[in-house]
Design a protein around this motif. Structure first.
Motif, mmCIF file in Angstrom:
data_model
loop_
_atom_site.group_PDB
_atom_site.id
_atom_site.type_symbol
_atom_site.label_atom_id
_atom_site.label_comp_id
_atom_site.label_asym_id
_atom_site.label_seq_id
_atom_site.Cartn_x
_atom_site.Cartn_y
_atom_site.Cartn_z
ATOM 1 N N VAL A 4 0.849 -1.181 0.000
ATOM 2 C CA VAL A 4 0.000 0.000 0.000
ATOM 3 C C VAL A 4 0.888 1.236 0.000
ATOM 4 O O VAL A 4 1.793 1.349 0.820
ATOM 5 C CB VAL A 4 -0.942 0.016 1.223
ATOM 6 C CG1 VAL A 4 -1.760 1.294 1.257
ATOM 7 C CG2 VAL A 4 -1.848 -1.208 1.205
ATOM 8 N N ALA A 5 0.616 2.124 -0.943
ATOM 9 C CA ALA A 5 1.419 3.344 -1.064
ATOM 10 C C ALA A 5 0.545 4.561 -0.810
ATOM 11 O O ALA A 5 -0.575 4.642 -1.333
ATOM 12 C CB ALA A 5 2.024 3.424 -2.467
ATOM 13 N N ASN A 6 1.040 5.485 -0.025
ATOM 14 C CA ASN A 6 0.359 6.738 0.245
ATOM 15 C C ASN A 6 1.077 7.834 -0.527
ATOM 16 O O ASN A 6 2.207 8.193 -0.204
ATOM 17 C CB ASN A 6 0.395 7.013 1.758
ATOM 18 C CG ASN A 6 -0.221 8.349 2.125
ATOM 19 O OD1 ASN A 6 -0.545 9.171 1.275
ATOM 20 N ND2 ASN A 6 -0.381 8.565 3.414
ATOM 21 N N VAL A 7 0.441 8.352 -1.574
ATOM 22 C CA VAL A 7 1.030 9.433 -2.367
ATOM 23 C C VAL A 7 0.184 10.678 -2.138
ATOM 24 O O VAL A 7 -0.933 10.789 -2.645
ATOM 25 C CB VAL A 7 1.077 9.087 -3.868
ATOM 26 C CG1 VAL A 7 1.741 10.213 -4.651
ATOM 27 C CG2 VAL A 7 1.815 7.774 -4.107
ATOM 28 N N ASP A 8 0.680 11.561 -1.317
ATOM 29 C CA ASP A 8 -0.023 12.813 -1.003
ATOM 30 C C ASP A 8 -1.454 12.562 -0.539
ATOM 31 O O ASP A 8 -2.384 13.261 -0.958
ATOM 32 C CB ASP A 8 -0.020 13.746 -2.232
ATOM 33 C CG ASP A 8 1.387 14.165 -2.611
ATOM 34 O OD1 ASP A 8 2.256 14.247 -1.721
ATOM 35 O OD2 ASP A 8 1.621 14.394 -3.817
ATOM 36 N N GLY A 9 -1.645 11.554 0.289
ATOM 37 C CA GLY A 9 -2.964 11.289 0.858
ATOM 38 C C GLY A 9 -3.843 10.391 0.026
ATOM 39 O O GLY A 9 -4.939 10.029 0.450
ATOM 40 N N GLU A 10 -3.393 10.022 -1.181
ATOM 41 C CA GLU A 10 -4.131 9.062 -2.004
ATOM 42 C C GLU A 10 -3.471 7.698 -1.807
ATOM 43 O O GLU A 10 -2.246 7.589 -1.878
ATOM 44 C CB GLU A 10 -4.067 9.436 -3.489
ATOM 45 C CG GLU A 10 -4.719 10.758 -3.825
ATOM 46 C CD GLU A 10 -6.237 10.663 -3.796
ATOM 47 O OE1 GLU A 10 -6.772 9.571 -4.035
ATOM 48 O OE2 GLU A 10 -6.876 11.694 -3.504
ATOM 49 N N TYR A 11 -4.289 6.688 -1.583
ATOM 50 C CA TYR A 11 -3.752 5.357 -1.313
ATOM 51 C C TYR A 11 -3.897 4.453 -2.535
ATOM 52 O O TYR A 11 -4.940 4.449 -3.188
ATOM 53 C CB TYR A 11 -4.473 4.731 -0.110
ATOM 54 C CG TYR A 11 -4.083 5.400 1.190
ATOM 55 C CD1 TYR A 11 -3.062 4.890 1.972
ATOM 56 C CD2 TYR A 11 -4.720 6.561 1.595
ATOM 57 C CE1 TYR A 11 -2.681 5.519 3.154
ATOM 58 C CE2 TYR A 11 -4.359 7.201 2.777
ATOM 59 C CZ TYR A 11 -3.331 6.663 3.550
ATOM 60 O OH TYR A 11 -2.960 7.294 4.700
ATOM 61 N N TYR A 12 -2.838 3.714 -2.794
ATOM 62 C CA TYR A 12 -2.817 2.768 -3.914
ATOM 63 C C TYR A 12 -2.353 1.419 -3.386
ATOM 64 O O TYR A 12 -1.413 1.359 -2.577
ATOM 65 C CB TYR A 12 -1.848 3.237 -5.001
ATOM 66 C CG TYR A 12 -2.198 4.595 -5.550
ATOM 67 C CD1 TYR A 12 -3.067 4.730 -6.620
ATOM 68 C CD2 TYR A 12 -1.673 5.750 -4.971
ATOM 69 C CE1 TYR A 12 -3.403 5.978 -7.113
ATOM 70 C CE2 TYR A 12 -2.010 7.004 -5.450
ATOM 71 C CZ TYR A 12 -2.875 7.109 -6.522
ATOM 72 O OH TYR A 12 -3.206 8.349 -6.994
ATOM 73 N N ALA A 13 -2.989 0.360 -3.840
ATOM 74 C CA ALA A 13 -2.600 -0.984 -3.426
ATOM 75 C C ALA A 13 -2.190 -1.775 -4.662
ATOM 76 O O ALA A 13 -2.931 -1.853 -5.650
ATOM 77 C CB ALA A 13 -3.753 -1.682 -2.723
ATOM 78 N N ILE A 14 -0.996 -2.341 -4.596
ATOM 79 C CA ILE A 14 -0.494 -3.191 -5.675
ATOM 80 C C ILE A 14 0.054 -4.470 -5.056
ATOM 81 O O ILE A 14 0.200 -4.563 -3.841
ATOM 82 C CB ILE A 14 0.620 -2.489 -6.493
ATOM 83 C CG1 ILE A 14 1.772 -2.044 -5.572
ATOM 84 C CG2 ILE A 14 0.071 -1.316 -7.284
ATOM 85 C CD1 ILE A 14 2.965 -1.474 -6.312
#
Ligand code: FES
Length: 60
Positions: A4-14
């Motif tokens: 899970v990556a937090n990029v400027d408050g947006e979360y992405y799961a790969i």
């Protein structure tokens, strides 16, 4: 397991398993939208799972 990556408050799961030789992407470095595998430095776009830098050649 996923990464899970937090990029400027947006979360992405790969996927957590690098498609090169199975490195743990959740332990890699995140820079912008790219996560770098800690084993051989492949990079993936956390938004799409696309490879942005080899040696990996397959999407997550
Ligand atoms: S296992 Fe990730 S780059 Fe090799």
């Amino acid at each position: 397991m996923c990464c899970v990556a937090n990029v400027d408050g947006e979360y992405y799961a790969i996927g957590n398993v690098c498609t090169h030789e199975g490195g743990p992407l959740a332990e890699g470095v995140l820079e912008g939208y790219e996560v770098e595998c800690p084993w051989h430095q492949s990079k993936f776009d956390v938004r799409t799972g696309e490879v942005t830098s080899p040696p990996a050649s397959e999407y997550l």
